[in-house]
Every structure is written in C-alpha cells, then in structure tokens.
Design a protein around this motif. Structure first.
Motif, PDB file in Angstrom:
ATOM      1  N   LEU A 108       0.833  -1.218   0.000  1.00  0.00           N
ATOM      2  CA  LEU A 108       0.000   0.000   0.000  1.00  0.00           C
ATOM      3  C   LEU A 108       0.865   1.265   0.000  1.00  0.00           C
ATOM      4  CD1 LEU A 108      -2.761  -1.239   2.479  1.00  0.00           C
ATOM      5  CD2 LEU A 108      -2.885  -1.116  -0.003  1.00  0.00           C
ATOM      6  N   LYS A 109       2.138   1.073  -0.302  1.00  0.00           N
ATOM      7  CA  LYS A 109       3.083   2.191  -0.438  1.00  0.00           C
ATOM      8  C   LYS A 109       3.138   3.050   0.819  1.00  0.00           C
ATOM      9  CE  LYS A 109       2.865   2.538  -5.487  1.00  0.00           C
ATOM     10  NZ  LYS A 109       2.334   1.186  -5.606  1.00  0.00           N
ATOM     11  N   GLY A 110       3.297   2.349   1.949  1.00  0.00           N
ATOM     12  CA  GLY A 110       3.398   3.065   3.212  1.00  0.00           C
ATOM     13  C   GLY A 110       4.651   2.634   3.962  1.00  0.00           C
ATOM     14  N   ARG A 111       4.612   2.794   5.294  1.00  0.00           N
ATOM     15  CA  ARG A 111       5.750   2.393   6.130  1.00  0.00           C
ATOM     16  C   ARG A 111       5.213   1.577   7.299  1.00  0.00           C
ATOM     17  NH1 ARG A 111       6.970   7.532   8.313  1.00  0.00           N
ATOM     18  NH2 ARG A 111       8.497   6.507   9.649  1.00  0.00           N
ATOM     19  N   PHE A 112       6.155   0.925   7.979  1.00  0.00           N
ATOM     20  CA  PHE A 112       5.698   0.264   9.197  1.00  0.00           C
ATOM     21  C   PHE A 112       6.725   0.436  10.307  1.00  0.00           C
ATOM     22  CE2 PHE A 112       8.232  -3.544   9.312  1.00  0.00           C
ATOM     23  CZ  PHE A 112       7.902  -4.195  10.482  1.00  0.00           C
ATOM     24  N   LEU A 113       6.225   0.579  11.512  1.00  0.00           N
ATOM     25  CA  LEU A 113       7.075   0.822  12.683  1.00  0.00           C
ATOM     26  C   LEU A 113       6.943  -0.332  13.663  1.00  0.00           C
ATOM     27  CD1 LEU A 113       5.887   4.501  13.409  1.00  0.00           C
ATOM     28  CD2 LEU A 113       7.894   3.783  12.070  1.00  0.00           C
ATOM     29  N   GLU A 120      16.535  -9.918  22.571  1.00  0.00           N
ATOM     30  CA  GLU A 120      16.322 -11.157  21.810  1.00  0.00           C
ATOM     31  C   GLU A 120      15.178 -10.996  20.810  1.00  0.00           C
ATOM     32  OE1 GLU A 120      18.175 -13.854  25.378  1.00  0.00           O
ATOM     33  OE2 GLU A 120      16.037 -14.030  25.000  1.00  0.00           O
ATOM     34  N   MET A 121      14.209 -10.186  21.190  1.00  0.00           N
ATOM     35  CA  MET A 121      13.097  -9.922  20.269  1.00  0.00           C
ATOM     36  C   MET A 121      13.612  -9.219  19.002  1.00  0.00           C
ATOM     37  SD  MET A 121       9.812  -7.567  21.120  1.00  0.00           S
ATOM     38  CE  MET A 121      10.388  -5.974  20.567  1.00  0.00           C
ATOM     39  N   PHE A 122      14.476  -8.236  19.197  1.00  0.00           N
ATOM     40  CA  PHE A 122      15.007  -7.533  18.021  1.00  0.00           C
ATOM     41  C   PHE A 122      15.919  -8.441  17.193  1.00  0.00           C
ATOM     42  CE2 PHE A 122      13.445  -3.597  19.964  1.00  0.00           C
ATOM     43  CZ  PHE A 122      12.815  -3.066  18.846  1.00  0.00           C
ATOM     44  N   GLU A 123      16.607  -9.384  17.850  1.00  0.00           N
ATOM     45  CA  GLU A 123      17.411 -10.344  17.068  1.00  0.00           C
ATOM     46  C   GLU A 123      16.487 -11.168  16.162  1.00  0.00           C
ATOM     47  OE1 GLU A 123      20.818 -10.884  20.530  1.00  0.00           O
ATOM     48  OE2 GLU A 123      19.614 -12.636  19.966  1.00  0.00           O
ATOM     49  N   ASP A 124      15.346 -11.588  16.728  1.00  0.00           N
ATOM     50  CA  ASP A 124      14.389 -12.361  15.916  1.00  0.00           C
ATOM     51  C   ASP A 124      13.855 -11.518  14.761  1.00  0.00           C
ATOM     52  OD1 ASP A 124      14.624 -14.599  17.522  1.00  0.00           O
ATOM     53  OD2 ASP A 124      12.836 -14.176  18.721  1.00  0.00           O
ATOM     54  N   LEU A 125      13.527 -10.264  15.052  1.00  0.00           N
ATOM     55  CA  LEU A 125      12.949  -9.403  14.000  1.00  0.00           C
ATOM     56  C   LEU A 125      13.978  -9.126  12.912  1.00  0.00           C
ATOM     57  CD1 LEU A 125      10.826  -6.884  16.128  1.00  0.00           C
ATOM     58  CD2 LEU A 125      10.074  -8.961  14.952  1.00  0.00           C
ATOM     59  N   ASP A 126      15.211  -8.966  13.325  1.00  0.00           N
ATOM     60  CA  ASP A 126      16.315  -8.773  12.379  1.00  0.00           C
ATOM     61  C   ASP A 126      16.445  -9.979  11.460  1.00  0.00           C
ATOM     62  OD1 ASP A 126      17.833  -6.585  12.149  1.00  0.00           O
ATOM     63  OD2 ASP A 126      19.322  -7.147  13.674  1.00  0.00           O
ATOM     64  N   TRP A 127      16.391 -11.154  12.093  1.00  0.00           N
ATOM     65  CA  TRP A 127      16.514 -12.404  11.332  1.00  0.00           C
ATOM     66  C   TRP A 127      15.389 -12.525  10.288  1.00  0.00           C
ATOM     67  CZ3 TRP A 127      13.374 -16.754  10.811  1.00  0.00           C
ATOM     68  CH2 TRP A 127      13.974 -17.831  10.147  1.00  0.00           C
ATOM     69  N   PRO A 156      12.253  -4.429   7.503  1.00  0.00           N
ATOM     70  CA  PRO A 156      12.855  -3.108   7.353  1.00  0.00           C
ATOM     71  C   PRO A 156      12.662  -2.295   8.640  1.00  0.00           C
ATOM     72  CG  PRO A 156      10.751  -3.183   6.220  1.00  0.00           C
ATOM     73  CD  PRO A 156      10.946  -4.530   6.848  1.00  0.00           C
ATOM     74  N   LEU A 157      13.531  -2.501   9.634  1.00  0.00           N
ATOM     75  CA  LEU A 157      13.352  -1.855  10.939  1.00  0.00           C
ATOM     76  C   LEU A 157      13.751  -0.379  10.876  1.00  0.00           C
ATOM     77  CD1 LEU A 157      14.735  -4.730  13.194  1.00  0.00           C
ATOM     78  CD2 LEU A 157      12.363  -4.222  12.602  1.00  0.00           C
ATOM     79  N   GLU A 158      12.985   0.449  11.581  1.00  0.00           N
ATOM     80  CA  GLU A 158      13.237   1.898  11.563  1.00  0.00           C
ATOM     81  C   GLU A 158      13.421   2.424  12.978  1.00  0.00           C
ATOM     82  OE1 GLU A 158      10.648   4.735   9.594  1.00  0.00           O
ATOM     83  OE2 GLU A 158      10.142   3.274   8.048  1.00  0.00           O
ATOM     84  N   PRO A 159      14.640   2.316  13.548  1.00  0.00           N
ATOM     85  CA  PRO A 159      14.819   2.898  14.877  1.00  0.00           C
ATOM     86  C   PRO A 159      14.768   4.429  14.778  1.00  0.00           C
ATOM     87  CG  PRO A 159      16.877   1.907  14.061  1.00  0.00           C
ATOM     88  CD  PRO A 159      15.849   1.708  13.005  1.00  0.00           C
ATOM     89  N   PRO A 160      14.541   5.156  15.883  1.00  0.00           N
ATOM     90  CA  PRO A 160      14.328   4.670  17.238  1.00  0.00           C
ATOM     91  C   PRO A 160      12.914   4.111  17.400  1.00  0.00           C
ATOM     92  CG  PRO A 160      14.060   7.043  17.192  1.00  0.00           C
ATOM     93  CD  PRO A 160      14.457   6.629  15.807  1.00  0.00           C
ATOM     94  N   TYR A 161      12.776   3.194  18.347  1.00  0.00           N
ATOM     95  CA  TYR A 161      11.488   2.552  18.563  1.00  0.00           C
ATOM     96  C   TYR A 161      10.767   3.215  19.725  1.00  0.00           C
ATOM     97  CZ  TYR A 161      14.142  -0.739  15.878  1.00  0.00           C
ATOM     98  OH  TYR A 161      14.932  -1.290  14.910  1.00  0.00           O
TER      99      TYR A 161
END
Ligand code: GLU
Length: 294
Positions: free
Chosen positions: A34-39, A57-64, A68-73
C-alpha cells in the motif's frame, strides 16, 4: 491522501513465536503493497515481565526475519506521562473510578451468583464482567479500603462513557493480506458494553493495554492497525476510548491466527514454536514462510 502507516507492537515478556512472525511479516508486506511504512513499537508497560534481555532477543528475531526496521522505537515504558495525561482527561470527564475487588473476590462473587442459578456475563475474552465494588463489599469495607493502601484498579465507567457518544460506535475493518488488502473497508458495529468496566490503570501503573494502545496509535499517526484476530473484539474498547479522548480512528485489519497442534492460540511459553528455537534448528526463511502459510 496520507500514506499508510502500520505498526507491529509486540510485548517483550517472552520469546516471539510463529504468530508474531506472521503479524510482523504481514505488516511489512502490507506497508509495501500500500506504499506506506511500518514501525515496531515495544509494548513493555509490564515492567515486571518485560526485560531488557527479552527485548534484545526480540530484536534479534525481528532482524533475522529481514524486516525493514526503523529505529528509534517507541517504548511504552518511556511514555507513562502521556498515558497519565490521557487517564486524567478521562478522570476529568468523570469516567474513571477506583475498584478494589481482587480477582479472587470477583471469582467468588460470580461463583455465588451462579450457584444461585443466575448467569453472569463474561467478556469476549471469557473473563467475568466486573460486578462493581458495591455489589460485593459493604459501605464500611469500601471506606476502609479507600483509606488504606490496598491495591486498586482504575476502571472505566462503561455505561457513562457510552452515554457520552452522540452516534453508535463502529470501526472500519479491511483485509490483512493478499488481494484483500485492496478491498474497501467495511463497517463493523462495536460492542464495547460487552467488556464491562475495563481496567485503565492500576495503583502502581498509570496505564493498561487498552489505554496505551490508543494513545500510541494516535501519537504515532498510525493509519492501519494490522494485528491478530485475538484482538478483534478489543477494538470495540479502543474505538470507545478514541471517541471519548477525541483521537483519530485508524482502519483495522485483523489477521488469521496460527494455532498450535492442540488447536489453541500459540503462547509465549510454548518453546517449540518460538522463533528462537526454530532458528536454532537452522530453519530457513522459506521453511518459516511455509509454516505460517505465507
Ligand atoms: N502488544 C500486543 C501483543 O503483543 C499487541 C497489541 C496490538 O497490536 O494492538 O499482543
């Protein structure tokens, strides 16, 4: 039109499982489609159960997962003043009251009612609707608790909150995956009353899941809440709080749940479906996608 903003909002109070992987990947895919972003938002108001190790550990899983992670969270534990402000607004409207009944007292009261042949309403999650302190405690006991430092919850006066609305409550529900993402949303009638007087905060915590989720979706400008069907009915409460607090209403997209072999919703305590243990077995991305039918 503003471009869509999605969020994946896990709580680091255990390890992520296949259901979280589905939710995170669907959010990421929907944002692209939908041509947007996600946080990613860290829902860590439960400071006793959410730990820095589990968050890492949660961020390690999300990285794996290759998101497309967008810090800061946004971390809910850093936003207590914002939740307190929303709670005060509800208090100023006279919609909040301190409730002293413990879980055991509620359970005993409901069991008594049912033993007398009266049926007692359950909320959509299956918990008994709050009976109200006056139904269970006498005046003297109520006064004693209010004057002591007994624990209490701050509950929403549901009937009073609903009475403030000038139109029936509803939400916009749209598709969560595939071609259904593009279908126009349909209107769902909300039934907030079914939840009774929900908890908004507790003596030592100035917020609850319901309150913080609506405050955060609004301040992050979330346009599309894509989450599991287990939260479908909670949307009624979220819509009510948005109306009373004068916050915008996102579109909701509830996705299918991944069930365990016992046919029940996965839980963070079932080790065999945790992303961590699956990663340790050397699972590939393609195998994971097959497991969650993506
Ligand atoms: N933090 C919630 C959970 O982990 C999700 C909240 C939401 O998506 O509204 O189940």
């Amino acid at each position: 039109m503003t471009s869509p903003l999605f969020r994946f909002a896990p709580s680091p109070n255990g390890h992520l499982h296949l259901g979280h992987a589905l939710s995170a990947l669907l959010n990421a895919r929907a944002a692209v489609a939908l041509k947007g972003r996600f946080l990613v938002r860290v829902e860590d108001i439960d400071q006793a159960r959410c730990t820095p190790d589990l968050e890492r550990e949660m961020f390690e899983d999300l990285d794996w997962l290759g998101l497309p992670l967008e810090p800061p969270y946004l971390r809910q534990s850093e936003a207590f003043p914002q939740y307190r402000a929303a709670l005060e607004k509800l208090q100023d409207l006279g919609l909040v009251y301190p409730a002293y009944l413990t879980r055991a007292e509620i359970k005993a009261y409901v069991a008594d009612q049912e033993a007398d042949g009266k049926s007692w309403p359950r909320d959509p999650d299956g918990a008994p609707v709050y009976p109200g302190d006056q139904a269970v405690l006498d005046e003297a006991e109520l006064r004693a608790r209010a004057q002591s430092d007994a624990p209490f919850a701050l509950r929403l006066d549901m009937a009073k909150a609903l009475a403030q609305l000038d139109a029936p409550l509803s939400w916009q529900e749209a598709g969560a995956e595939g071609a259904s993402l593009f279908n126009p949303p349909h209107e769902v009638t909300a039934d907030a009353a079914a939840w009774g007087d929900v908890v908004l905060a507790r003596k030592d915590t100035p917020t609850s899941y319901h309150l913080s989720v609506v405050v955060d979706d609004a301040r992050q400008g979330i346009t599309d809440v894509l989450r599991g069907k287990d939260l479908y009915h909670a949307t009624s409460v979220h819509r009510l709080l948005q109306e009373v607090l004068d916050l915008p209403a996102p579109v909701y997209r509830h996705h299918r749940l991944i069930l365990g072999e016992d046919g029940r919703k996965l839980s963070k305590s079932s080790q065999d479906t945790s992303l961590r243990s699956l990663r340790e077995t050397g699972i590939t991305h393609a195998e994971l996608r097959r497991l969650i039918e993506l």
